[in-house]
Enzyme design. Structure first.
Site, short mmCIF file in Angstrom:
data_model
loop_
_atom_site.label_atom_id
_atom_site.label_comp_id
_atom_site.label_asym_id
_atom_site.label_seq_id
_atom_site.Cartn_x
_atom_site.Cartn_y
_atom_site.Cartn_z
N LYS A 99 0.82 -1.23 0.00
CA LYS A 99 0.00 0.00 0.00
C LYS A 99 0.84 1.26 0.00
CE LYS A 99 0.52 -1.88 4.19
NZ LYS A 99 0.51 -3.27 4.59
N GLU A 112 -5.55 -6.49 -4.16
CA GLU A 112 -6.51 -6.81 -3.09
C GLU A 112 -5.86 -6.89 -1.73
OE1 GLU A 112 -10.20 -7.53 -3.52
OE2 GLU A 112 -9.62 -6.78 -1.55
N VAL A 147 -5.08 -3.65 1.18
CA VAL A 147 -5.96 -3.12 2.23
C VAL A 147 -6.80 -4.26 2.81
CG1 VAL A 147 -7.74 -1.45 2.84
CG2 VAL A 147 -6.21 -0.96 0.91
N GLY A 181 -6.11 -7.11 4.44
CA GLY A 181 -5.68 -8.52 4.46
C GLY A 181 -6.60 -9.40 3.63
N ILE A 213 -9.81 -9.57 3.60
CA ILE A 213 -11.15 -9.02 3.28
C ILE A 213 -11.20 -8.56 1.82
CG2 ILE A 213 -12.86 -7.25 3.87
CD1 ILE A 213 -11.43 -6.92 6.57
N GLY A 224 3.91 -11.13 13.42
CA GLY A 224 4.10 -10.83 11.99
C GLY A 224 3.10 -9.83 11.45
N ASP A 282 0.54 3.78 7.71
CA ASP A 282 -0.03 2.63 6.99
C ASP A 282 -1.54 2.79 6.76
OD1 ASP A 282 0.20 -0.49 6.25
OD2 ASP A 282 -1.45 -0.26 7.69
N LYS A 306 -3.72 3.17 3.19
CA LYS A 306 -4.88 2.32 2.87
C LYS A 306 -6.13 3.17 2.62
CE LYS A 306 -3.11 -1.66 5.43
NZ LYS A 306 -2.95 -2.23 6.78
N GLY A 344 -1.16 -10.59 8.68
CA GLY A 344 -0.63 -11.94 8.86
C GLY A 344 -0.41 -12.62 7.52
P1 NAP Z 1 9.30 -8.55 4.97
O1 NAP Z 1 9.08 -9.77 5.79
O2 NAP Z 1 10.24 -7.50 5.47
O3 NAP Z 1 9.80 -9.05 3.51
C1 NAP Z 1 10.34 -8.18 2.54
C2 NAP Z 1 11.04 -9.02 1.46
O4 NAP Z 1 11.50 -8.17 0.42
C3 NAP Z 1 12.24 -9.81 1.96
O5 NAP Z 1 12.30 -11.06 1.31
C4 NAP Z 1 13.45 -8.96 1.52
O6 NAP Z 1 14.62 -9.73 1.24
C5 NAP Z 1 12.91 -8.36 0.22
N1 NAP Z 1 13.47 -7.04 -0.02
C6 NAP Z 1 13.21 -5.89 0.63
N2 NAP Z 1 13.92 -4.86 0.09
C7 NAP Z 1 14.63 -5.40 -0.93
C8 NAP Z 1 15.55 -4.86 -1.87
N3 NAP Z 1 15.87 -3.56 -1.87
N4 NAP Z 1 16.08 -5.70 -2.79
C9 NAP Z 1 15.76 -7.01 -2.80
N5 NAP Z 1 14.89 -7.58 -1.94
C10 NAP Z 1 14.34 -6.78 -1.01
O7 NAP Z 1 7.92 -7.80 4.68
P2 NAP Z 1 6.44 -8.46 4.69
O8 NAP Z 1 5.87 -8.43 6.06
O9 NAP Z 1 6.45 -9.74 3.94
O10 NAP Z 1 5.62 -7.34 3.86
C11 NAP Z 1 5.73 -7.26 2.47
C12 NAP Z 1 4.69 -6.33 1.90
O11 NAP Z 1 3.37 -6.83 2.19
C13 NAP Z 1 4.73 -4.91 2.46
O12 NAP Z 1 4.42 -4.01 1.43
C14 NAP Z 1 3.62 -4.93 3.50
O13 NAP Z 1 3.08 -3.64 3.74
C15 NAP Z 1 2.61 -5.80 2.81
N6 NAP Z 1 1.63 -6.44 3.69
C16 NAP Z 1 2.04 -7.03 4.84
C17 NAP Z 1 1.10 -7.65 5.65
C18 NAP Z 1 1.49 -8.29 6.97
O14 NAP Z 1 0.59 -8.75 7.70
N7 NAP Z 1 2.79 -8.39 7.29
C19 NAP Z 1 -0.24 -7.69 5.26
C20 NAP Z 1 -0.63 -7.07 4.04
C21 NAP Z 1 0.33 -6.46 3.26
P3 NAP Z 1 15.37 -10.58 2.40
O15 NAP Z 1 14.39 -11.64 2.82
O16 NAP Z 1 16.58 -11.16 1.77
O17 NAP Z 1 15.66 -9.59 3.49
N1 HSE Z 2 1.18 -3.75 9.24
C1 HSE Z 2 -0.08 -3.92 8.61
C2 HSE Z 2 -1.17 -3.97 9.65
C3 HSE Z 2 -0.07 -5.19 7.80
O1 HSE Z 2 -0.84 -4.15 10.83
O2 HSE Z 2 -2.34 -3.81 9.31
C4 HSE Z 2 -1.35 -5.41 7.00
O3 HSE Z 2 -1.47 -4.47 5.97
#
Ligand code: NAP
Ligand code: HSE
Length: 345
Positions: free
Chosen positions: A105, A129, A132, A134, A136, A187, A201, A205, A302
């Site tokens: 986002k 999708e 914003v 998760g 939903i 997470g 964040d 969204k 998550g």
């Molecule tokens: P994360 O665990 O920090 O994973 C990020 C990944 O991207 C890692 O594999 C990292 O590599 C790679 N990466 C980051 N910067 C990079 C770069 N400059 N070059 C190459 N690789 C790079 O983050 P996440 O929690 O999975 O979140 C990912 C996205 O999903 C974010 O945009 C977040 O807002 C969104 N999101 C998260 C959730 C949630 O519940 N966590 C829910 C909805 C959406 P390494 O593994 O080698 O470090």
């Molecule tokens: N950090 C975000 C949250 C992940 O807590 O809602 C899901 O977008």
């Protein structure tokens, strides 16, 4: 059977979750949808790092162009997080005609006009999708199910981390720091949790939701923002005394020709459906001209709930025939809401 080749940009919490769900559901998706997904290459920062899913190391690369410029790839799925370099890589893939699925986002809201222009230029699809709410299906609801409505307002709990913290402080008496640590361990939090607790964040969204709801671009910088860092245990107790809970609400509404938009902690009365939304659950309350009031509810953060939304987008991308959301110019936005918040008219 159609084979869909997907390159990943990033493979942390969400990338590993998507990889796992695609593998676990592969036969059912093939049977139901007639699609087989082949994943790789997968861009990461450090190939040597240990990963949650059992991903063959031969699929990993540290070179972005192996994914964005790869002629063997049909769809690029982005889970890197942050605005750059993610936004530039999304734009590069779209300009090259590859459909992009993203959960990011921050990149999408910050570079909305550039990303949409790149998708038009490349004749590519753009699906988001998971950006914003998760699991939903709120994006699809706004773009594909509620087109008959003029949306009057949209208000929601769209950050799982802050809702988890506020719930644990209110229901278990945890300190802010203890509750944040739990949210990080589960997470839910962004790599830099300031994005959650300072309200950035949910602003991203709300920018995406309001843009789709009102069909005019509502940029994140026009949205008023206040996080939860100043909310104390005594604020929560005082709200309870008054028959309310403190929630971080993201609200946008039409007011004449303008849009009012803000993210801020508010007292929500127990009689309102948003009051019962606890832990990392999210909910979006929509008021439309034909549908009236409705609420979408589910797990907002998550790896597996987010993977549910991402895999749905990948299936949609696999079937093709995508159209970009109808958005006509820039909205006139006033970053603020009347003081009485959720129940004001
Ligand atoms: P994360 O665990 O920090 O994973 C990020 C990944 O991207 C890692 O594999 C990292 O590599 C790679 N990466 C980051 N910067 C990079 C770069 N400059 N070059 C190459 N690789 C790079 O983050 P996440 O929690 O999975 O979140 C990912 C996205 O999903 C974010 O945009 C977040 O807002 C969104 N999101 C998260 C959730 C949630 O519940 N966590 C829910 C909805 C959406 P390494 O593994 O080698 O470090
Ligand atoms: N950090 C975000 C949250 C992940 O807590 O809602 C899901 O977008």
């Amino acid at each position: 059977m159609k084979t869909v080749r997907v390159g990943f940009l990033g493979c942390g919490n969400i990338g590993c979750g998507v990889y796992g769900v695609l593998k676990e559901q592969a036969d059912r998706i093939a049977q139901d949808e007639g699609l087989r997904f082949e994943v790789g290459p997968i861009l990461v920062r450090d190939k040597a790092k240990k990963r949650k899913s059992d991903i063959p190391s031969a699929l990993l690369t540290e070179r972005p162009e192996d994914v964005t410029d790869n002629p063997d790839i049909d769809v690029v799925a982005e889970f890197m997080g942050g605005v750059e370099p993610a936004a530039s890589l999304i734009i590069r893939a779209l300009r090259g005609g590859r459909t992009v699925v993203t959960a990011n986002k921050a990149a999408l809201a910050t570079r909305w006009n550039d990303i949409l222009a790149a998708a038009k230029e490349g004749g590519a699809g753009l699906l988001f999708e998971a950006s914003v709410g998760g699991a939903i299906p709120v994006i699809r609801s706004l773009t594909d199910s509620l087109q008959a409505n003029e949306i009057r307002s949209i208000s929601g709990i769209v950050n799982g981390t802050t809702n988890y913290i506020l719930t644990r402080m209110a229901d278990a008496g945890l300190s802010y720091a203890q509750a944040l640590q739990e949210a990080q361990q589960l997470g839910y939090a962004e790599p830099d949790p300031a994005a959650d607790v300072e309200g950035y964040d949910p602003v991203y969204k709300l920018s995406i939701l309001a843009t789709l709801a009102f069909r005019q671009h509502v940029p994140p910088e026009a949205i008023a923002r206040e996080g939860i860092t100043a909310v104390t245990a005594s604020d929560i107790a005082a709200a309870r005394e008054a028959g309310c809970a403190v929630k971080l609400l993201a609200t946008a509404k039409r007011a004449g020709g303008r849009i009012l938009a803000a993210v801020r902690p508010e007292r929500v009365p127990v009689s309102h459906p948003l009051c019962g939304v606890k832990d990392a659950f999210n909910a979006v309350f929509i008021d439309g001209s034909a549908c009236g009031e409705m609420m979408l509810y589910g797990r907002g953060a998550g790896d597996r709930p987010t993977a549910s939304a991402v895999v749905s987008d990948l299936i949609r991308a696999g079937h093709g025939g995508l159209r970009l959301p109808p958005v006509h110019g820039e909205a006139e936005v006033c970053g603020g809401l009347p003081a009485d918040g959720i129940d004001d008219e």
